[in-house]
Design a protein around this motif. Structure first.
Motif, PDB file in Angstrom:
ATOM      1  N   LYS A  64     -11.042  -1.572   2.857  1.00 18.01           N
ATOM      2  CA  LYS A  64     -10.072  -1.019   3.807  1.00 18.01           C
ATOM      3  C   LYS A  64     -10.669  -0.740   5.181  1.00 18.01           C
ATOM      4  O   LYS A  64      -9.935  -0.574   6.146  1.00 18.01           O
ATOM      5  CB  LYS A  64      -9.433   0.242   3.234  1.00 18.01           C
ATOM      6  N   ASP A  98      -2.931  -3.152  -2.452  1.00 14.73           N
ATOM      7  CA  ASP A  98      -3.784  -2.014  -2.796  1.00 14.73           C
ATOM      8  C   ASP A  98      -3.950  -1.950  -4.312  1.00 14.73           C
ATOM      9  O   ASP A  98      -3.111  -2.460  -5.072  1.00 14.73           O
ATOM     10  CB  ASP A  98      -3.142  -0.729  -2.279  1.00 14.73           C
ATOM     11  N   MET A 154      -1.850   2.679  -6.900  1.00 11.93           N
ATOM     12  CA  MET A 154      -0.548   3.036  -6.348  1.00 11.93           C
ATOM     13  C   MET A 154       0.310   3.683  -7.435  1.00 11.93           C
ATOM     14  O   MET A 154       0.071   3.475  -8.612  1.00 11.93           O
ATOM     15  CB  MET A 154       0.163   1.779  -5.803  1.00 11.93           C
ATOM     16  N   ASP A 175       0.862  -1.188   0.000  1.00 14.63           N
ATOM     17  CA  ASP A 175       0.000   0.000   0.000  1.00 14.63           C
ATOM     18  C   ASP A 175       0.890   1.226   0.000  1.00 14.63           C
ATOM     19  O   ASP A 175       1.917   1.245   0.687  1.00 14.63           O
ATOM     20  CB  ASP A 175      -0.912   0.000   1.230  1.00 14.63           C
ATOM     21  N   ASP A 220       0.405  -0.205 -10.719  1.00 18.68           N
ATOM     22  CA  ASP A 220      -0.820  -0.458  -9.957  1.00 18.68           C
ATOM     23  C   ASP A 220      -0.849  -1.876  -9.400  1.00 18.68           C
ATOM     24  O   ASP A 220      -0.062  -2.747  -9.781  1.00 18.68           O
ATOM     25  CB  ASP A 220      -2.055  -0.211 -10.835  1.00 18.68           C
ATOM     26  N   GLY A 221      -1.787  -2.103  -8.497  1.00 23.56           N
ATOM     27  CA  GLY A 221      -1.890  -3.394  -7.837  1.00 23.56           C
ATOM     28  C   GLY A 221      -2.365  -4.508  -8.733  1.00 23.56           C
ATOM     29  O   GLY A 221      -2.077  -5.684  -8.478  1.00 23.56           O
ATOM     30  N   LEU A 265      -6.838  -4.946  -1.751  1.00 21.48           N
ATOM     31  CA  LEU A 265      -7.403  -3.960  -0.836  1.00 21.48           C
ATOM     32  C   LEU A 265      -8.103  -2.899  -1.670  1.00 21.48           C
ATOM     33  O   LEU A 265      -7.509  -2.374  -2.610  1.00 21.48           O
ATOM     34  CB  LEU A 265      -6.302  -3.315   0.000  1.00 21.48           C
ATOM     35  N   THR A 266      -9.358  -2.566  -1.332  1.00 20.17           N
ATOM     36  CA  THR A 266     -10.090  -1.660  -2.191  1.00 20.17           C
ATOM     37  C   THR A 266     -11.150  -0.890  -1.427  1.00 20.17           C
ATOM     38  O   THR A 266     -11.356  -1.089  -0.236  1.00 20.17           O
ATOM     39  CB  THR A 266     -10.750  -2.436  -3.342  1.00 20.17           C
ATOM     40  N   THR A 267     -11.844  -0.018  -2.153  1.00 21.09           N
ATOM     41  CA  THR A 267     -13.028   0.664  -1.643  1.00 21.09           C
ATOM     42  C   THR A 267     -14.175   0.346  -2.584  1.00 21.09           C
ATOM     43  O   THR A 267     -13.980  -0.193  -3.669  1.00 21.09           O
ATOM     44  CB  THR A 267     -12.835   2.189  -1.604  1.00 21.09           C
ATOM     45  N   VAL A 303      -1.698   3.018   6.477  1.00 16.01           N
ATOM     46  CA  VAL A 303      -2.458   1.798   6.229  1.00 16.01           C
ATOM     47  C   VAL A 303      -1.593   0.571   6.515  1.00 16.01           C
ATOM     48  O   VAL A 303      -2.019  -0.384   7.164  1.00 16.01           O
ATOM     49  CB  VAL A 303      -2.990   1.763   4.781  1.00 16.01           C
ATOM     50  N   ARG A 304      -0.352   0.609   6.024  1.00 14.90           N
ATOM     51  CA  ARG A 304       0.548  -0.523   6.278  1.00 14.90           C
ATOM     52  C   ARG A 304       0.793  -0.710   7.765  1.00 14.90           C
ATOM     53  O   ARG A 304       0.823  -1.841   8.275  1.00 14.90           O
ATOM     54  CB  ARG A 304       1.875  -0.322   5.540  1.00 14.90           C
ATOM     55  N   ASP A 327       0.193   4.042   1.250  1.00 14.45           N
ATOM     56  CA  ASP A 327      -0.040   4.818   2.464  1.00 14.45           C
ATOM     57  C   ASP A 327       0.633   4.125   3.648  1.00 14.45           C
ATOM     58  O   ASP A 327       0.198   3.043   4.063  1.00 14.45           O
ATOM     59  CB  ASP A 327      -1.539   4.949   2.714  1.00 14.45           C
TER      60      ASP A 327
END
Length: 234
Positions: free
Chosen positions: A110, A61, A64, A15, A68-69, A87-89, A20-21, A17
């Motif tokens: 998340k 994630d 990024m 991730d 990207d993931g 990991l997503t929204t 978050v990690r 962030d």
């Protein structure tokens, strides 16, 4: 030492962030049977760290910098030995679907409660789907028939009719009981619920799921579910 050798489950956190990690590291460090063996801030770094640490599960994630993931998940799963959970929204349906088709074993939101994150890592390591049934139906339904899905899912067939024909041809390789198991997987059910539904032992269900994946030539349960949805059986 890996989980297969009797050690803790080895987890990679990916991730951009650092907060978050850090939060994930705290959550996963509590139970004692899970060890965070590496962290990465983007997809490029994730591939390198995964190769160096050989984690059992990578939490990746979607959005990024640098890489990207989704593309990272594709390369990590292709290398073998590591289960990938995205990991997503809720606002990233298309990206998640692309990741699932790329070989990821599921996804976590998340804001998932800590206990559920721990359980999801264990399930992913055991080959169980990390998808709640309701959200699985929503996302997979969008993949197989939703507006715009063909533009965002790599390798998707050119149209709904072609998608259904391909899926039905694949499912024709299954026996009756295998087909029932495949449909149950398509509904997002875990092995224990499938066993109860079909009056089978959980170990027997696991054996059937493995045979279904082999016959359909797919790598995980999510891809089984997508074939079932492509065929219009769920």
């Amino acid at each position: 030492m890996s989980a297969a050798a009797g050690g803790p489950l080895r987890v990679l956190l990916v991730d951009d962030d650092p907060m978050v990690r850090s939060a994930l590291r705290m959550v996963l460090g509590g139970p004692g049977d899970i060890a965070v063996v590496g962290e990465a801030a983007d997809g490029e770094e994730a591939v390198a760290v995964a190769a160096a640490t050989a984690p059992d599960v990578a939490l990746v994630d979607v959005r990024m910098p640098r890489r990207d993931g989704i593309s990272a998940a594709r390369e990590i799963t292709a290398a073998g030995g590591t289960r990938v959970v995205v990991l997503t929204t809720f606002g990233e349906d298309e990206a998640v679907l692309a990741a699932l088709r790329a070989g990821a074993d599921g996804f976590l939101l998340k804001d998932t409660p800590p206990a559920e994150i721990v359980a999801a890592v264990r399930r992913a390591a055991a080959g169980e789907p990390v998808l709640s049934p309701d959200v699985a139906r929503r996302l997979i339904g969008r993949a197989v028939g939703g507006a715009g899905s063909r533009d965002v899912v790599p390798g998707a067939p050119a149209g709904d009719d072609e998608r259904r024909r391909r899926a039905l041809r694949s499912l024709s390789r299954l026996g009756e009981k295998e087909r029932e198991v495949a449909v149950a997987v398509g509904r997002g059910l875990p092995n224990a619920d499938i066993g109860e539904l079909l009056s089978m032992r959980t170990a027997t269900v696991k054996a059937y799921v493995s045979r279904v994946m082999a016959h359909l030539e797919v790598d995980n349960r999510v891809q089984v579910a997508i074939v079932v949805h492509d065929a219009g059986l769920v």
